[in-house]
Write an enzyme that holds these catalytic residues in place. Structure first.
Site, PDB file in Angstrom:
ATOM      1  N   LEU A  75     140.717   0.317 129.458  1.00 21.62           N
ATOM      2  CA  LEU A  75     140.212   1.223 130.496  1.00 21.62           C
ATOM      3  C   LEU A  75     141.014   2.520 130.479  1.00 21.62           C
ATOM      4  O   LEU A  75     142.231   2.505 130.638  1.00 21.62           O
ATOM      5  CB  LEU A  75     140.333   0.573 131.879  1.00 21.62           C
ATOM      6  CG  LEU A  75     139.612  -0.756 132.103  1.00 21.62           C
ATOM      7  CD1 LEU A  75     139.660  -1.142 133.587  1.00 21.62           C
ATOM      8  CD2 LEU A  75     138.162  -0.694 131.623  1.00 21.62           C
ATOM      9  N   ASN A 101     149.261  -7.918 140.391  1.00 22.14           N
ATOM     10  CA  ASN A 101     148.270  -7.947 139.314  1.00 22.14           C
ATOM     11  C   ASN A 101     148.645  -6.892 138.265  1.00 22.14           C
ATOM     12  O   ASN A 101     148.804  -5.724 138.583  1.00 22.14           O
ATOM     13  CB  ASN A 101     146.892  -7.642 139.923  1.00 22.14           C
ATOM     14  CG  ASN A 101     145.831  -7.411 138.856  1.00 22.14           C
ATOM     15  OD1 ASN A 101     145.923  -7.951 137.756  1.00 22.14           O
ATOM     16  ND2 ASN A 101     144.824  -6.612 139.190  1.00 22.14           N
ATOM     17  N   ASN A 144     162.806  35.677 100.472  1.00 20.79           N
ATOM     18  CA  ASN A 144     161.679  34.956  99.871  1.00 20.79           C
ATOM     19  C   ASN A 144     160.340  35.549 100.245  1.00 20.79           C
ATOM     20  O   ASN A 144     159.327  35.186  99.685  1.00 20.79           O
ATOM     21  CB  ASN A 144     161.712  33.473 100.267  1.00 20.79           C
ATOM     22  CG  ASN A 144     161.657  33.282 101.767  1.00 20.79           C
ATOM     23  OD1 ASN A 144     162.066  34.162 102.537  1.00 20.79           O
ATOM     24  ND2 ASN A 144     161.181  32.140 102.196  1.00 20.79           N
ATOM     25  N   ARG A 147     146.916  11.460 140.473  1.00 23.45           N
ATOM     26  CA  ARG A 147     148.296  11.591 140.952  1.00 23.45           C
ATOM     27  C   ARG A 147     149.229  12.255 139.936  1.00 23.45           C
ATOM     28  O   ARG A 147     150.347  12.606 140.247  1.00 23.45           O
ATOM     29  CB  ARG A 147     148.833  10.199 141.354  1.00 23.45           C
ATOM     30  CG  ARG A 147     148.197   9.673 142.633  1.00 23.45           C
ATOM     31  CD  ARG A 147     148.400   8.165 142.811  1.00 23.45           C
ATOM     32  NE  ARG A 147     147.420   7.388 142.047  1.00 23.45           N
ATOM     33  CZ  ARG A 147     147.355   6.051 142.043  1.00 23.45           C
ATOM     34  NH1 ARG A 147     148.226   5.349 142.750  1.00 23.45           N
ATOM     35  NH2 ARG A 147     146.449   5.417 141.333  1.00 23.45           N
ATOM     36  N   GLY A 165     135.088   3.008 139.459  1.00 23.73           N
ATOM     37  CA  GLY A 165     136.037   1.903 139.639  1.00 23.73           C
ATOM     38  C   GLY A 165     136.181   1.054 138.387  1.00 23.73           C
ATOM     39  O   GLY A 165     135.408   1.178 137.426  1.00 23.73           O
ATOM     40  N   THR A 166     137.175   0.162 138.428  1.00 23.66           N
ATOM     41  CA  THR A 166     137.533  -0.593 137.227  1.00 23.66           C
ATOM     42  C   THR A 166     136.455  -1.599 136.801  1.00 23.66           C
ATOM     43  O   THR A 166     136.274  -1.843 135.600  1.00 23.66           O
ATOM     44  CB  THR A 166     138.893  -1.304 137.416  1.00 23.66           C
ATOM     45  OG1 THR A 166     138.927  -1.931 138.701  1.00 23.66           O
ATOM     46  CG2 THR A 166     140.046  -0.316 137.322  1.00 23.66           C
ATOM     47  N   LYS A 195     145.458  11.511 131.838  1.00 27.30           N
ATOM     48  CA  LYS A 195     146.685  10.740 132.087  1.00 27.30           C
ATOM     49  C   LYS A 195     147.155   9.955 130.867  1.00 27.30           C
ATOM     50  O   LYS A 195     148.338   9.997 130.511  1.00 27.30           O
ATOM     51  CB  LYS A 195     146.475   9.782 133.267  1.00 27.30           C
ATOM     52  CG  LYS A 195     147.662   8.874 133.522  1.00 27.30           C
ATOM     53  CD  LYS A 195     147.581   8.123 134.831  1.00 27.30           C
ATOM     54  CE  LYS A 195     146.673   6.928 134.752  1.00 27.30           C
ATOM     55  NZ  LYS A 195     146.743   6.111 135.992  1.00 27.30           N
TER      56      LYS A 195
HETATM   57  C1  UD1 Z   1     144.708  -1.335 139.143  1.00 21.12           C
HETATM   58  C2  UD1 Z   1     144.283  -2.644 139.785  1.00 21.12           C
HETATM   59  C3  UD1 Z   1     145.471  -3.255 140.525  1.00 21.12           C
HETATM   60  C4  UD1 Z   1     146.611  -3.465 139.547  1.00 21.12           C
HETATM   61  C5  UD1 Z   1     146.948  -2.175 138.806  1.00 21.12           C
HETATM   62  C6  UD1 Z   1     147.912  -2.485 137.686  1.00 21.12           C
HETATM   63  C7  UD1 Z   1     141.914  -2.459 140.374  1.00 21.12           C
HETATM   64  C8  UD1 Z   1     140.944  -2.200 141.444  1.00 21.12           C
HETATM   65  N1  UD1 Z   1     143.198  -2.400 140.710  1.00 21.12           N
HETATM   66  O1  UD1 Z   1     145.086  -0.450 140.181  1.00 21.12           O
HETATM   67  O2  UD1 Z   1     145.115  -4.496 141.109  1.00 21.12           O
HETATM   68  O3  UD1 Z   1     147.749  -3.963 140.259  1.00 21.12           O
HETATM   69  O4  UD1 Z   1     145.772  -1.586 138.224  1.00 21.12           O
HETATM   70  O5  UD1 Z   1     148.327  -1.328 137.022  1.00 21.12           O
HETATM   71  O6  UD1 Z   1     141.509  -2.743 139.264  1.00 21.12           O
HETATM   72  N2  UD1 Z   1     139.760   3.427 135.276  1.00 21.12           N
HETATM   73  C9  UD1 Z   1     138.556   3.665 134.644  1.00 21.12           C
HETATM   74  N3  UD1 Z   1     137.467   3.922 135.394  1.00 21.12           N
HETATM   75  C10 UD1 Z   1     137.501   3.961 136.745  1.00 21.12           C
HETATM   76  C11 UD1 Z   1     138.750   3.711 137.388  1.00 21.12           C
HETATM   77  C12 UD1 Z   1     139.843   3.443 136.626  1.00 21.12           C
HETATM   78  O7  UD1 Z   1     138.472   3.624 133.413  1.00 21.12           O
HETATM   79  O8  UD1 Z   1     136.444   4.201 137.366  1.00 21.12           O
HETATM   80  C13 UD1 Z   1     140.933   3.158 134.440  1.00 21.12           C
HETATM   81  C14 UD1 Z   1     142.040   4.150 134.652  1.00 21.12           C
HETATM   82  O9  UD1 Z   1     141.906   5.241 133.776  1.00 21.12           O
HETATM   83  C15 UD1 Z   1     143.285   3.340 134.371  1.00 21.12           C
HETATM   84  C16 UD1 Z   1     142.864   1.921 134.748  1.00 21.12           C
HETATM   85  O10 UD1 Z   1     141.463   1.910 134.791  1.00 21.12           O
HETATM   86  O11 UD1 Z   1     143.631   3.378 132.999  1.00 21.12           O
HETATM   87  C17 UD1 Z   1     143.428   1.488 136.112  1.00 21.12           C
HETATM   88  O12 UD1 Z   1     142.963   2.387 137.110  1.00 21.12           O
HETATM   89  P1  UD1 Z   1     143.905   2.913 138.262  1.00 21.12           P
HETATM   90  O13 UD1 Z   1     143.136   3.838 139.109  1.00 21.12           O
HETATM   91  O14 UD1 Z   1     145.166   3.382 137.703  1.00 21.12           O
HETATM   92  O15 UD1 Z   1     144.129   1.546 139.062  1.00 21.12           O
HETATM   93  P2  UD1 Z   1     145.341   1.141 139.981  1.00 21.12           P
HETATM   94  O16 UD1 Z   1     145.193   1.781 141.300  1.00 21.12           O
HETATM   95  O17 UD1 Z   1     146.604   1.350 139.260  1.00 21.12           O
HETATM   96 CA    CA Z   2     147.206   2.331 137.328  1.00 20.64          CA
END
Ligand code: UD1
Ligand code: CA
Length: 477
Positions: free
Chosen positions: A9, A171, A388, A16, A80-81, A23
Site C-alpha cells: 500500500l 497492529n 584539461n 503529516r 482508506g486501506t 511519503k
Molecule cells: C494503519 C492501520 C493501523 C496500523 C498502522 C501501522 C488502518 C486503517 N490502520 O494506520 O491499524 O497500526 O497502519 O503502521 O489500516 N494507503 C493507501 N490508500 C489509502 C490510505 C492509505 O494506499 O486510501 C496506504 C498509505 O500510503 C500507507 C498505508 O496505506 O502506506 C497505511 O496508511 P496510513 O494512513 O499511514 O495508516 P495509519 O494511520 O498509519
Molecule cells: Ca502509517
C-alpha cells in the site's frame, strides 16, 4: 507451498509529512522507504508484487517502474486501506495462494519476520494472520482487541475507548491472507463505509463473524513494524536502520568509534579490523576491505577501497577505486572514475577526476588532476594542474612511469610526459616531453645588481609631492 503474492500500500498522500514528495519516496538510510519494502517483499520470491499508487501516481510509476515482476494498481480517490487493497483484485483475478500485504511506510520489517509470517500463517491454516507487537508507546497505531486470548478485532486510535487506548498490542499493518475469501469480505467493509474511509482493520471482525480463522504473529522487536507518518518518525526510523547496520558491522569485526555519529548505508560492505572514526558517512554500493582506517568527517559514496587503505580527515570520495595501502587526504576530493594504485599518496587539497595513478605515485599537495593517466612512481609536485578543458572539450594528459613534475606546473592537455622525464617547476607545458628529457617552460630569471640601493637614493633625492608614480620592480629605475 502455495503461491505468494505481495501487495504494497503506497497510495496515501502522507499529509503529516507536509511534503511535495510522495511519503514513500522519502529516503531512509539512502534509499526511498518503499525501496526497503520492495526488497523485503522480494526475499520471499513472490509470483507478483503489486504496488497500490494514487497520490502522485505518475511520479511513483516513473521512479519505480521498469522493474521485473512489479505491477501497479491505481487507487483514485484514496478512500482508506481496505479500498486500497481492493484495487489489486483485478490484477490478482484467478490467483490462489497467499497474499502478503505490506505497507509502503513500514521499512524496518525484516525478511526473517516475513518468512515467519508465512510459516505461521500456513502452519495455522489461517485465513488471515496479523503482525503485531507490544509497544511502549502504542499511540497512533491500531490496537489489537483480544477475547479469550484470540484476536477479535482491531480498533483505530481515533475510534478507541480510553480502556482500549491502554492496550499495548499494536497492529503492524502487515498481514498474510488466503486469497480465496479476501476480496469478497473486503466488499462488506466498502459497502458499510460508503462515505468515510474504509479501514482494512475492520476485516478482522468480519472474518471472525464469518468463522474464518485469524492468527497473529507477535514480533519481539516493535521497531520492526514502526510506521513513518511524519518527519520526526522518518528521523527515528532512519536512526534505527543505521544502528542496525552499525551493529551488524561491529559484529563482523569492524571498529566503529562512535556509532551515533556514523552513517553507513545498508548495502555497504566493510572488512574486519577496519576502523571508522566519528562523523563518517559511507553511502551507496561502497566496498571497503580489511584493516583500513577511515578518519573523522569523511564521506565515501559508491567507491571501492581495498585493504589497509588510510583515508585522513575531511575527504570526499565518490565513484573511485583505491588499491591496497594507499593513503588519501586530509582534504582530498576523489571524483568519479578515479583509480588509485597500490601505495599511492594523495595529500591535502588534491582533486582528482577521471584520473588513474599507478602504484607508488604521489600527489601530495594542492593539485588538480583531471582526465589524466599517470603511471607508477610518478611524483606530482605541489600546485600541479592539468589544464584539461579548452572551453569546449576535455583533453587527456599522460604522465609515464617514473616522471617527476616540478611544483606549480601547468600541463596543457593534450600532452604527454615521457617515461622518467622531468618537468621544471613553474612550467607551462604545451608540448610533449620525451622520455628521459627535462621539459622547462618559464620566463628566464634576470637579477638586477644593486637595484634596491638605487631605489633608496632615488627616493631621498626626489620631493615626495612631485612623485606621481611608484617605482616598479624589475624596470631598473
Ligand atoms: C494503519 C492501520 C493501523 C496500523 C498502522 C501501522 C488502518 C486503517 N490502520 O494506520 O491499524 O497500526 O497502519 O503502521 O489500516 N494507503 C493507501 N490508500 C489509502 C490510505 C492509505 O494506499 O486510501 C496506504 C498509505 O500510503 C500507507 C498505508 O496505506 O502506506 C497505511 O496508511 P496510513 O494512513 O499511514 O495508516 P495509519 O494511520 O498509519
Ligand atoms: Ca502509517
Amino acid at each position: 507451498m502455495p503461491e505468494t503474492h505481495v501487495v504494497i500500500l503506497a497510495a496515501g498522500q502522507g499529509t503529516r509529512m507536509k511534503s511535495s514528495l510522495p511519503k514513500v519516496l522519502h529516503p531512509v538510510a539512502g534509499q526511498p522507504m518503499v525501496e526497503h519494502v520492495l526488497r523485503t517483499a522480494g526475499s520471499v520470491s513472490p509470483v507478483t508484487i503489486t504496488l497500490i499508487v494514487g497520490h502522485q501516481a505518475a511520479a511513483m510509476r516513473e521512479f519505480l517502474g521498469g522493474r521485473q515482476g512489479l505491477q501497479f494498481a491505481l487507487q483514485q480517490p484514496q478512500l482508506g486501506t481496505a479500498h486500497a487493497l481492493q484495487q489489486a483484485e483485478a490484477l490478482l483475478a484467478g490467483r490462489t495462494g497467499t497474499l502478503v500485504l505490506l505497507s509502503g511506510d513500514v521499512p524496518l520489517l525484516s525478511a526473517a519476520t516475513l518468512r515467519t509470517l508465512l510459516e505461521t500463517h500456513h502452519a495455522a491454516g489461517a485465513a488471515a494472520t496479523v503482525v503485531t507487537a507490544l509497544a511502549e508507546r502504542p499511540y497512533g497505531y491500531g490496537r489489537i482487541i483480544r477475547t479469550g486470548g484470540r484476536i477479535a478485532r482491531i480498533v483505530e486510535e481515533r475510534d478507541a475507548s480510553p480502556a482500549q487506548r491502554r492496550v499495548r498490542e499494536i497492529n503492524g499493518g502487515i498481514y498474510a491472507f488466503d486469497i480465496a475469501p479476501l476480496f469478497d469480505a473486503l466488499r462488506v467493509i466498502a459497502a458499510r463505509n460508503a462515505q468515510g474511509e474504509c479501514y482494512l482493520t475492520d476485516l478482522i471482525a468480519v472474518y471472525r463473524r464469518r468463522k474464518l480463522p485469524v492468527e497473529t504473529l507477535v514480533v519481539d522487536d516493535p521497531n520492526e513494524i514502526r510506521g513513518i507518518n511524519s518527519r520526526s518518525e522518518l528521523a527515528e526510523v532512519s536512526s534505527i536502520m543505521r544502528q542496525n547496520k552499525n551493529e551488524e558491522l561491529m559484529a563482523a569485526g569492524v571498529t566503529i568509534v562512535d556509532p551515533a555519529s556514523t552513517y553507513i548505508d545498508p548495502d555497504v560492505e566493510i572488512g574486519p579490523d577496519t576502523v571508522i572514526h566519528p562523523g563518517v558517512v559511507i553511502q551507496g554500493h561502497t566496498r571497503i576491505g580489511s584493516a583500513c582506517e577511515i578518519h573523522a568527517y569523511v564521506r565515501i559514496a559508491d567507491s571501492e577501497l581495498a585493504n589497509r587503505v588510510t583515508i585522513l580527515n575531511f575527504c570526499l570520495i565518490v565513484g573511485a577505486r583505491v588499491a591496497d595501502e594507499a593513503a588519501i587526504g586530509p582534504f582530498a576530493h576523489l571524483r568519479p572514475t578515479t583509480e588509485i594504485g597500490q601505495g599511492v599518496k594523495i595529500g591535502n587539497f588534491v582533486e582528482l577526476k577521471e584520473t588513474t595513478l599507478g602504484a607508488g605515485s604521489k600527489a601530495n599537495h594542492l593539485s588538480y588532476l583531471g582526465d589524466a593517466t599517470i603511471g607508477a612512481h610518478v611524483n606530482v609536485g605541489a600546485g600541479t594542474i592539468t589544464c584539461n578543458y579548452d572551453g569546449q572539450k576535455k583533453h587527456k594528459t599522460v604522465i609515464d612511469d617514473g616522471a617527476f613534475i616540478g611544483s606549480d606546473t601547468q600541463l596543457i592537455a593534450p600532452v604527454r610526459i615521457g617515461k622518467g622525464a622531468y618537468v621544471g617547476a613553474g612550467s607551462s607545458i604545451t608540448e610533449d616531453v620525451p622520455p628521459g628529457a627535462l621539459g622547462i617552460a618559464r620566463g628566464r630569471q634576470s637579477n638586477v645588481e644593486g637595484w634596491v640601493e638605487r631605489q633608496k637614493s632615488n627616493a631621498s633625492n626626489t620631493e615626495p609631492r612631485t612623485r606621481t608614480r611608484k617605482p616598479e620592480p624589475g624596470t631598473g629605475n
